[in-house]
Design a protein around this motif. Structure first.
Motif, PDB file in Angstrom:
ATOM      1  N   SER A  69       0.825  -1.212   0.000  1.00 41.18           N
ATOM      2  CA  SER A  69       0.000   0.000   0.000  1.00 41.18           C
ATOM      3  C   SER A  69       0.862   1.267   0.000  1.00 41.18           C
ATOM      4  O   SER A  69       2.016   1.240   0.422  1.00 41.18           O
ATOM      5  CB  SER A  69      -0.927  -0.009   1.213  1.00 41.18           C
ATOM      6  OG  SER A  69      -0.148  -0.129   2.372  1.00 41.18           O
ATOM      7  N   SER A  70       0.267   2.335  -0.488  1.00 43.38           N
ATOM      8  CA  SER A  70       0.980   3.608  -0.591  1.00 43.38           C
ATOM      9  C   SER A  70      -0.031   4.720  -0.846  1.00 43.38           C
ATOM     10  O   SER A  70      -0.998   4.524  -1.578  1.00 43.38           O
ATOM     11  CB  SER A  70       1.980   3.559  -1.747  1.00 43.38           C
ATOM     12  OG  SER A  70       2.455   4.851  -2.057  1.00 43.38           O
ATOM     13  N   THR A  71       0.202   5.869  -0.254  1.00 42.07           N
ATOM     14  CA  THR A  71      -0.570   7.074  -0.606  1.00 42.07           C
ATOM     15  C   THR A  71       0.338   8.047  -1.353  1.00 42.07           C
ATOM     16  O   THR A  71       0.109   8.379  -2.520  1.00 42.07           O
ATOM     17  CB  THR A  71      -1.146   7.743   0.662  1.00 42.07           C
ATOM     18  OG1 THR A  71      -2.066   6.842   1.258  1.00 42.07           O
ATOM     19  CG2 THR A  71      -1.858   9.061   0.321  1.00 42.07           C
ATOM     20  N   ARG A  72       1.419   8.497  -0.682  1.00 40.70           N
ATOM     21  CA  ARG A  72       2.277   9.533  -1.240  1.00 40.70           C
ATOM     22  C   ARG A  72       3.052   9.061  -2.468  1.00 40.70           C
ATOM     23  O   ARG A  72       3.050   9.723  -3.513  1.00 40.70           O
ATOM     24  CB  ARG A  72       3.291  10.014  -0.174  1.00 40.70           C
ATOM     25  CG  ARG A  72       2.730  10.939   0.863  1.00 40.70           C
ATOM     26  CD  ARG A  72       3.390  10.703   2.215  1.00 40.70           C
ATOM     27  NE  ARG A  72       2.924   9.434   2.713  1.00 40.70           N
ATOM     28  CZ  ARG A  72       1.802   9.302   3.446  1.00 40.70           C
ATOM     29  NH1 ARG A  72       1.167  10.358   3.823  1.00 40.70           N
ATOM     30  NH2 ARG A  72       1.365   8.118   3.808  1.00 40.70           N
ATOM     31  N   THR A  73       3.734   7.929  -2.351  1.00 36.31           N
ATOM     32  CA  THR A  73       4.642   7.511  -3.426  1.00 36.31           C
ATOM     33  C   THR A  73       3.859   7.195  -4.702  1.00 36.31           C
ATOM     34  O   THR A  73       4.206   7.664  -5.787  1.00 36.31           O
ATOM     35  CB  THR A  73       5.465   6.288  -2.976  1.00 36.31           C
ATOM     36  OG1 THR A  73       5.999   6.558  -1.683  1.00 36.31           O
ATOM     37  CG2 THR A  73       6.599   6.001  -3.932  1.00 36.31           C
ATOM     38  N   ARG A  74       2.791   6.420  -4.557  1.00 40.55           N
ATOM     39  CA  ARG A  74       2.023   6.028  -5.743  1.00 40.55           C
ATOM     40  C   ARG A  74       1.397   7.253  -6.407  1.00 40.55           C
ATOM     41  O   ARG A  74       1.459   7.423  -7.620  1.00 40.55           O
ATOM     42  CB  ARG A  74       0.940   5.011  -5.386  1.00 40.55           C
ATOM     43  CG  ARG A  74       0.515   4.160  -6.565  1.00 40.55           C
ATOM     44  CD  ARG A  74      -0.832   3.498  -6.318  1.00 40.55           C
ATOM     45  NE  ARG A  74      -1.899   4.473  -6.224  1.00 40.55           N
ATOM     46  CZ  ARG A  74      -2.493   5.033  -7.268  1.00 40.55           C
ATOM     47  NH1 ARG A  74      -2.139   4.722  -8.489  1.00 40.55           N
ATOM     48  NH2 ARG A  74      -3.440   5.932  -7.091  1.00 40.55           N
ATOM     49  N   ARG A 122       6.843  -1.103  -6.215  1.00 39.61           N
ATOM     50  CA  ARG A 122       6.938  -1.224  -4.755  1.00 39.61           C
ATOM     51  C   ARG A 122       6.627  -2.676  -4.406  1.00 39.61           C
ATOM     52  O   ARG A 122       5.635  -3.234  -4.887  1.00 39.61           O
ATOM     53  CB  ARG A 122       5.960  -0.292  -4.042  1.00 39.61           C
ATOM     54  CG  ARG A 122       5.877  -0.593  -2.545  1.00 39.61           C
ATOM     55  CD  ARG A 122       5.162   0.439  -1.756  1.00 39.61           C
ATOM     56  NE  ARG A 122       5.962   1.646  -1.626  1.00 39.61           N
ATOM     57  CZ  ARG A 122       5.686   2.641  -0.787  1.00 39.61           C
ATOM     58  NH1 ARG A 122       4.632   2.556   0.003  1.00 39.61           N
ATOM     59  NH2 ARG A 122       6.451   3.713  -0.727  1.00 39.61           N
ATOM     60  N   HIS A 152      14.510   2.998  -0.526  1.00 43.89           N
ATOM     61  CA  HIS A 152      13.412   3.837  -1.028  1.00 43.89           C
ATOM     62  C   HIS A 152      14.101   5.086  -1.615  1.00 43.89           C
ATOM     63  O   HIS A 152      14.032   6.174  -1.042  1.00 43.89           O
ATOM     64  CB  HIS A 152      12.462   4.173   0.120  1.00 43.89           C
ATOM     65  CG  HIS A 152      11.133   4.715  -0.307  1.00 43.89           C
ATOM     66  ND1 HIS A 152      10.850   5.142  -1.591  1.00 43.89           N
ATOM     67  CD2 HIS A 152       9.983   4.913   0.405  1.00 43.89           C
ATOM     68  CE1 HIS A 152       9.594   5.566  -1.642  1.00 43.89           C
ATOM     69  NE2 HIS A 152       9.051   5.432  -0.454  1.00 43.89           N
ATOM     70  N   GLN A 155      12.342   8.510  -2.256  1.00 43.86           N
ATOM     71  CA  GLN A 155      11.987   9.182  -1.005  1.00 43.86           C
ATOM     72  C   GLN A 155      13.211   9.930  -0.465  1.00 43.86           C
ATOM     73  O   GLN A 155      13.124  11.093  -0.081  1.00 43.86           O
ATOM     74  CB  GLN A 155      11.493   8.168   0.034  1.00 43.86           C
ATOM     75  CG  GLN A 155      11.222   8.766   1.409  1.00 43.86           C
ATOM     76  CD  GLN A 155      10.011   9.687   1.447  1.00 43.86           C
ATOM     77  OE1 GLN A 155       8.963   9.354   0.927  1.00 43.86           O
ATOM     78  NE2 GLN A 155      10.140  10.850   2.069  1.00 43.86           N
ATOM     79  N   PRO A 280       8.810  11.024   6.546  1.00 41.26           N
ATOM     80  CA  PRO A 280       8.416  10.551   5.210  1.00 41.26           C
ATOM     81  C   PRO A 280       6.922  10.260   5.090  1.00 41.26           C
ATOM     82  O   PRO A 280       6.390  10.176   3.972  1.00 41.26           O
ATOM     83  CB  PRO A 280       9.222   9.254   5.033  1.00 41.26           C
ATOM     84  CG  PRO A 280       9.517   8.796   6.439  1.00 41.26           C
ATOM     85  CD  PRO A 280       9.632  10.045   7.267  1.00 41.26           C
ATOM     86  N   GLY A 281       6.246  10.103   6.250  1.00 41.72           N
ATOM     87  CA  GLY A 281       4.830   9.737   6.220  1.00 41.72           C
ATOM     88  C   GLY A 281       4.669   8.250   5.943  1.00 41.72           C
ATOM     89  O   GLY A 281       5.572   7.621   5.419  1.00 41.72           O
ATOM     90  N   PRO A 282       3.551   7.650   6.280  1.00 43.64           N
ATOM     91  CA  PRO A 282       2.465   8.267   7.046  1.00 43.64           C
ATOM     92  C   PRO A 282       2.865   8.493   8.505  1.00 43.64           C
ATOM     93  O   PRO A 282       3.652   7.733   9.058  1.00 43.64           O
ATOM     94  CB  PRO A 282       1.329   7.238   6.933  1.00 43.64           C
ATOM     95  CG  PRO A 282       2.011   5.930   6.662  1.00 43.64           C
ATOM     96  CD  PRO A 282       3.260   6.234   5.915  1.00 43.64           C
TER      97      PRO A 282
HETATM   98  N1   CP Z   1       6.724   7.882   2.304  1.00 51.66           N
HETATM   99  C1   CP Z   1       6.016   6.876   1.751  1.00 51.66           C
HETATM  100  O1   CP Z   1       6.583   5.967   1.134  1.00 51.66           O
HETATM  101  O2   CP Z   1       4.657   6.983   1.905  1.00 51.66           O
HETATM  102  P1   CP Z   1       3.592   6.015   1.207  1.00 51.66           P
HETATM  103  O3   CP Z   1       3.721   4.665   1.842  1.00 51.66           O
HETATM  104  O4   CP Z   1       2.261   6.649   1.425  1.00 51.66           O
HETATM  105  O5   CP Z   1       3.942   5.941  -0.250  1.00 51.66           O
END
Ligand code: CP
Length: 337
Positions: A69-74, A122, A152, A155, A280-282
């Motif tokens: 899963s991913s929000t920012r990277t994807r 990923r 990563h 990132q 880096p989040g989340p």
């Molecule tokens: N920083 C980072 O990789 O966030 P995501 O998991 O939301 O992509």
């Protein structure tokens, strides 16, 4: 999965040192990292236009393959590819034939048959992007969007761009990475980038249970006491506690972790007054960072997210142009032979 060796870094460069895949920062030299940052800088302005597009990848097909899963990277890879005018395919792994048992290799063969030019990958397995880069058809670029605990790299590069924007250069900087270093592919890539770019000191601040055994050999100093570790810092990077990767009891409790290693306003005051706060989040608010700090004046956390688009535009356009250069040279050599 293929073992990752230092020699694998040769996999990601053309014979004349251009990027053709982007798998890891290990082994990449400062001029190339600076080139990525400068190229990303030049793309920031594209994001500020009304029409946020340049034609560098027009006609190219980029496939986002996120097995985790991913929000920012994807999202930022997708936006970056679209801003470069590529056609973008986001394969939904949950509804793909992976759930029927199709192997990674077969999935890739089928996507290659659709004339894909780039895979952004990923994967929970360290080394998956390396494995793909070794087996993919020549001309197709592989970009690592995070593999296991290994790396990563985009990132780390967006983090470096954010640091350079706020501090001007890397010279003389003292940077700390705090928290779950053991499970963090982000920390591994950040340590490599910070050392290559020549900061004065990289510190890791964590309990012994959340540090890899080889951490000092990566090029950083260890500090177990957060209050002492925050002294003289220019940059503090907080990490997420990666519960999903933890095996066994590595922490007494989240409350105890926050007491000892969480960043709050009172602890941040121990760093330099102009110290920037990154993550880096989340974010787990109240577990590794207090909301007043995450949303406060020293936080650059959302700048990191914005910079992700420009950095990913840079990496994708550079890797594609490396692939084209390699193919052109190969054709020329084939004609001469
Ligand atoms: N920083 C980072 O990789 O966030 P995501 O998991 O939301 O992509």
């Amino acid at each position: 999965m293929t073992a990752i060796a230092t020699s694998d870094t040769a996999l990601q460069l053309t014979r004349d040192g251009q990027l053709k895949h982007f798998l890891t920062l290990d082994g990449l030299q400062r001029p190339l990292l600076t080139d990525i940052l400068d190229t990303a800088d030049s793309f920031i302005e594209v994001g500020e236009r009304t029409i946020k597009k340049v034609p560098l990848l027009r006609g190219r097909t980029v496939v986002n393959l996120f097995f985790e899963s991913s929000t920012r990277t994807r999202s930022t890879f997708e936006l970056a590819a679209k801003r470069l005018s590529a056609d973008v395919l986001n394969l939904d792994i949950n509804t793909s034939a992976t759930s029927k048992g199709e192997s990674l290799s077969d999935t890739l063969l089928n996507l290659e048959a659709m004339a894909s030019d780039m895979f952004v990958v990923r994967h929970s397995q360290s080394g998956a992007p390396h494995f793909i880069a070794q087996s993919v058809t020549p001309g197709v670029a592989i970009v690592n969007a995070g593999d296991g605990r290994h790396a990563h790299p985009t990132q780390a590069m967006l983090d470096m761009l954010t640091i350079r924007q706020h501090k001007g250069s890397f010279e003389g900087l003292k940077v700390a990475i705090v928290g779950d270093v053991l499970h963090s592919r982000v920390a591994r890539s950040q340590i490599a980038a910070l050392n290559t770019l020549g900061v004065a000191e990289v510190r890791v601040i964590a309990p012994g249970t959340l540090l890899p055994r080889d951490v000092e050999s990566l090029g950083c100093k260890v500090q177990y006491d957060m209050r002492a570790g925050l002294k003289d810092l220019d940059v503090v990077i907080m990490l997420r506690l990666q519960r999903e990767r933890m095996q066994g009891a590595l922490l007494p409790s989240e409350r105890e972790f926050y007491r000892l290693y969480g960043l709050n306003t009172e602890k941040l005051a121990l760093a330099r007054p102009d110290c920037i706060v990154m993550h880096p989040g989340p974010i787990n608010r109240g577990v590794e960072i207090e909301s007043a700090v995450a949303d406060g004046p020293q936080s650059v956390i959302l700048n990191q997210v914005t910079n992700g688009i420009a950095v990913r535009m840079a990496v994708m356009s550079m890797a594609m142009s490396g692939q084209v250069a390699e193919r052109t040279r190969g054709q020329a050599e084939g004609e001469q032979a």
